[in-house]
Structures are given as structure tokens and as C-alpha cells.
Design an enzyme around this catalytic site. Structure first.
Site, PDB file in Angstrom:
ATOM      1  N   GLU A  79     170.730  76.088  24.627  1.00 39.41           N
ATOM      2  CA  GLU A  79     170.922  74.861  23.844  1.00 39.41           C
ATOM      3  C   GLU A  79     171.015  75.229  22.376  1.00 39.41           C
ATOM      4  O   GLU A  79     170.193  75.997  21.874  1.00 39.41           O
ATOM      5  CB  GLU A  79     169.759  73.876  24.001  1.00 39.41           C
ATOM      6  CG  GLU A  79     169.714  73.159  25.312  1.00 39.41           C
ATOM      7  CD  GLU A  79     168.651  72.064  25.362  1.00 39.41           C
ATOM      8  OE1 GLU A  79     168.372  71.442  24.316  1.00 39.41           O
ATOM      9  OE2 GLU A  79     168.099  71.840  26.448  1.00 39.41           O
ATOM     10  N   GLU A  92     162.441  73.723  28.475  1.00 38.37           N
ATOM     11  CA  GLU A  92     161.524  73.692  27.321  1.00 38.37           C
ATOM     12  C   GLU A  92     160.077  73.506  27.775  1.00 38.37           C
ATOM     13  O   GLU A  92     159.410  72.529  27.402  1.00 38.37           O
ATOM     14  CB  GLU A  92     161.938  72.571  26.366  1.00 38.37           C
ATOM     15  CG  GLU A  92     163.303  72.808  25.735  1.00 38.37           C
ATOM     16  CD  GLU A  92     163.707  71.742  24.722  1.00 38.37           C
ATOM     17  OE1 GLU A  92     163.212  70.611  24.834  1.00 38.37           O
ATOM     18  OE2 GLU A  92     164.513  72.040  23.833  1.00 38.37           O
TER      19      GLU A  92
END
Ligand code: BGP
Length: 475
Positions: free
Chosen positions: A371, A179
Site C-alpha cells: 500500500e 496492518e
């Protein structure tokens, strides 16, 4: 690469990589064993919402986490029982380079991941490795202020080279930074930047981002030199942002919010600073130090695929006072049409299809959903085969999202795989608690650290096993 199914029915491609995802600091524990140094996580006792301390404290659940460090074989066997094709985990940088800036790696740390890879190979599970998942060595935060310092590029290169040389024949899929866009919101967690957020200048923040992007490109170069078959992905925290109303000012505000995230993908995939980002920097009076060598690296060593985490969407408005939405590291405005999880994350399966289509249209690179999942307060009950959790809410969440993935595949998007987040219960990143659970496997540990650490199969365990066995046909 697998080709998208031409069938308009909801099919997943052959070879689709079904599995689950974790991060070292949220599962391993053993924070000071076998030569491991401290990472930023070890001094974040109550999650990202409270400032770090100077030292690890006993109430930090991550110090022991779910003890994957000692139980990895048992855990991987459970994942294999579900039929996992792929397992995403991260390597703790501070296990390999305890301080981060030394020249020689810690052999005991390297040997641990050899053992994990042995176990995965035994079960025919493909590894997907995150090189840096919110685990910057603490020494780099304290001494260099994390990624604000250009020297971190060299330290990261050495770390990445060590991993590719050691595991490059065994691991095909790698992600550089988890991320990466989260550094905009959580500079300490994400970028090891010790300067408190309210004192950190935007100049330093964007320079840190530049250093990370150059380091990611440098790692890509090294990986491909060592083994051309290695596939390197960037990893974007995907939060699609809708205009709250059709007012063109809201549409523009939403576009600008999305671009804050797109910028990272644009740099990773296209290898150049996009015009809209240059304008943002100009407007903010930021002048980045970008060398010619940086430009060459960014341009010539772009990623092979794009990965993303996806949990939720938000809205944006420039025209009205609207209630703030809560969400995964970044907020936004609440969407009145959506329901939310217990933590305020707005549930939006269709947003995943939109995101996959947008990313594919924009970058034309294979996508990997690394995810996705529902954090929930599970209750352990007695079942016919022992303790279990009747987590129909989790099954519903994942089923709805996977149907949208299949839709995107039918739309022509190339999707390599899907790893649900926290496939085994782990310590939550934002709350640093056990009670926000994501897994198919329940781990007996509570927020106070009590529990036997026993593992129990939830109802979703059998459901996911069937999904994998049918390659998604039973959704
Ligand atoms: C992502 C992180 C993960 C994970 C997940 C769920 O942002 O990459 O590390 O934690 O979100 O977040 P949380 O644990 O806060 O529910």
C-alpha cells in the site's frame, strides 16, 4: 525470488511485481448477496472515527461500495490495460463463513473468488490475497468479543485452510492480517473487538494480539503443508517515527514508538517475544496466556516475506509540548519539515527508503510494498477522450516514492513488488467516504451514494502504464 539490481542507477529488478491494492469491504458492495454474512464494516457507517451501530445503515457507502462484486471483469480489464503484474485484494471472511464459527463454508462465496481468479488469469495478473482485511464477521465480534477469545484461532484456521485448499494452486502470495499492528489503535475495525476502546483493558488487547499472531503462524503452517510453494507474508502499517529533536530523550521516545510496530514483525519473522516487549508487558502488569503449543507454532512457522503499507511518517518527543500530527490510524507529533495531504498525512518519500532499509537490515526477508498512495479530492473534467482527472499531484507523490524504492533496491534491499493503494477509487477506510480518492481510475459515486458508477481513466492511468511498461525506467 528476484535479486536486487547491482546497477547503482535507479533500476527495478526484473520480474518486479507492479500493481495495485484493494480490500473487499471497500470495493465489493453486495454486502448481503449470495449468502454473505455481516462483517464489522457493515455496521461502521461513518468510518472508524465514529462508534459502530448495531445494524447496517443506508448511509454506509461500503454496503454497495463501487460494485466490484458485479463489475470485477470490467475493472480487472482496466487494470490489465495499465499492464498490472499483480492485483492485491482481500477475501471477505463473511462471504466464506457468514458467521465465522460454522463448520461448512458458503459455496457461493467461494465461487465468486474463483471467478475473480479466472479473470486475473485471463490477463496474466498474479493475485496477492489478504486473508483478513478489517472484515471480521460481525457475529464473532458480538459473540466472542473478536480476537480477545482464543477460539478465534480455530475459526481462522478453518477459514484459512478452506482458502488454501480451494485456491492454493492458483495463488502464490498471501497476507494473513492487514496492518496487524493497527489493532493497538482500532481494536474493533482491526480485531473485531466489540468492547469499546475506553473500556478495553490492555491485558485483553495484548491477549487478542497474541491470538492473532498464533493464528497467523497456524495459517502459515497449513499453507506450507498444502503447497510448499505458497509464500506467506505479514503486513505491517509502517509509520517511521523520528525524534523531534536530537535530545536523547526524544531519540528514546521515538525508538519506543517504532518498537510498538516492530514488535509485530519481530514475532512474525523471529517467532519470539522480543525482550523490549516482555518489559513493556511487565511494566503494564500484563501476564499473557501463552501455551507451549503457541510458542512452538510461533517459532516454527515464521513468514516468508514482510509486507507493509507506507503513507507517511511522524515525530515523537518526550521533552516538549508539540502539535499532534494526524495520520493513518495512529497520530504522533507533526514534523515541521514536511508538508501534509488534505487529511494531515505528512508526505515523506525519503521515509520509505529509510523504512525499507530498516526492515531489510532487521529481518533480512524480502519486502513487498502493498500500500502507498495519495488520498485526494479529485475533480472530473472533460478531456479529449472523455471525462478524466488531471491528477498531477498523485503522479508527483507516487513518482517521488517510487524513486525512493529504486534507491532502496540500489542500497541492496530485496523488494518483490509495489501495489499502490486504491488503484481504482474505493470507499476510504477512515472516513467511509468516496471523496478521499486514491485511484488511477475514477469511479462516479459521491459521498451521498449518488452517481452512475461509471469508470474513467485519470491522467495517472497513462503515467502508471508507462512506469510499468518501462519497469520504472521512466521515473
Ligand atoms: C490503510 C488500510 C486501507 C486503506 C488505506 C488508506 O490503513 O489498510 O484499507 O483504507 O489505509 O486509508 P484511508 O482510506 O483512511 O485513507
Amino acid at each position: 525470488m528476484t535479486a536486487p539490481s547491482p546497477d547503482p542507477d535507479l533500476r527495478f529488478p526484473g520480474g518486479f511485481l507492479w500493481g495495485g491494492a484493494t480490500a473487499a469491504n471497500q470495493i465489493e458492495g453486495a454486502y448481503n448477496e449470495d449468502g454473505k454474512g455481516l462483517s464489522v464494516q457493515d455496521v461502521m457507517p461513518r468510518g472508524i472515527l465514529t462508534p459502530p451501530t448495531q445494524v447496517p445503515t443506508p448511509d454506509n457507502l461500503k454496503l454497495e461500495a463501487i460494485d466490484f462484486y458485479h463489475r470485477y471483469a470490467e475493472d480487472i480489464a482496466l487494470l490489465a490495460e495499465m499492464g498490472f503484474k499483480v492485483f492485491r485484494f482481500s477475501i471477505a471472511w463473511s462471504r466464506i463463513f457468514p458467521l465465522g464459527d460454522e463448520t461448512e463454508p458458503n459455496e457461493e462465496g467461494l465461487a465468486f473468488y474463483d471467478r475473480v481468479l479466472d479473470e486475473l488469469e485471463k490477463h496474466g495478473i498474479e493475485p496477492l490475497v489478504t486473508i483478513s482485511h478489517y472484515e471480521t464477521p460481525l457475529h464473532l465480534a458480538r459473540t466472542y468479543d473478536g480476537w480477545t477469545d482464543r477460539r478465534l484461532i480455530g475459526f481462522f484456521e478453518r477459514y484459512a485452510r478452506t482458502l488454501f485448499e480451494r485456491y492454493g494452486e492458483r495463488v502464490r502470495y498471501w497476507l494473513t492480517f492487514n496492518e496487524i499492528n493497527s489493532v493497538l489503535h482500532e481494536p474493533f475495525l482491526s480485531g473485531g473487538i466489540a468492547t469499546p476502546k475506553d473500556r478495553l483493558s490492555e491485558q485483553d488487547l495484548y491477549q487478542a494480539i497474541h491470538h492473532e499472531l498464533v493464528a497467523s503462524a497456524a495459517a502459515t503452517r497449513i499453507a506450507h503443508e498444502i503447497n510448499p510453494d505458497i509464500r506467506i507474508g505479514c503486513m505491517i502499517l509502517a509509520v517511521p517515527t523520528y525524534p523531534l529533536t536530537p535530545d536523547p530523550r526524544d531519540v528514546w521516545a521515538a525508538k519506543q514508538a517504532e518498537r510498538a510496530n516492530y514488535a509485530f514483525g519481530d514475532l512474525h519473522v523471529r517467532g519470539e517475544y522480543p525482550g523490549y516487549l516482555l518489559r513493556t508487558l511487565r511494566d503494564k502488569g500484563i501476564e499473557l496466556e501463552i501455551t507451549e503449543a503457541d510458542r512452538v507454532l510461533l517459532r516454527e512457522h515464521t513468514v516468508d516475506f514482510v509486507s507493509l503499507s507506507y503513507y507517511m511518517s511522524v515525530c515523537e518527543t518526550a521533552t516538549q509540548e508539540a502539535p499532534a500530527g494526524r495520520g493513518n490510524l495512529m497520530g504522533g507529533v507533526a514534523n515541521p519539515t514536511l508538508e501534509a495531504s488534505d487529511w494531515g498525512w505528512q508526505i515523506d518519500p525519503a521515509g520509505l527508503r529509510t523504512t525499507l532499509n530498516d526492515y531489510w537490515d532487521r529481518w533480512g526477508k524480502p519486502l513487498f510494498i502493498v500500500e502507498n498512495g495519495l488520498g485526494a479530492r479529485d475533480v472530473l473534467v472533460d478531456g479529449p477522450d472523455g471525462p478524466t482527472v488531471e491528477d498531477d499531484y498523485r503522479i508527483a507523490y507516487m513518482n517521488d516514492h517510487l524513486v525512493q524504492v529504486a534507491q532502496a533496491v540500489a542500497d541492496g534491499v530485496e523488494v518483490l513488488g509495489y501495489t499502490s493503494w486504491g488503484c481504482i477509487d474505493l470507499v476510504s477506510a477512515s472516513t467511509a467516504q468516496m471523496s478521499k480518492r486514491y485511484g488511477f481510475i475514477y469511479v462516479d459515486r459521491d459521498d451521498d451514494g449518488n452517481g452512475t458508477l461509471a469508470r474513467y481513466r485519470k491522467k495517472s492511468f497513462g503515467w502508471y502504464r508507462d512506469v510499468i511498461a518501462s519497469n520504472g525506467a521512466c521515473l
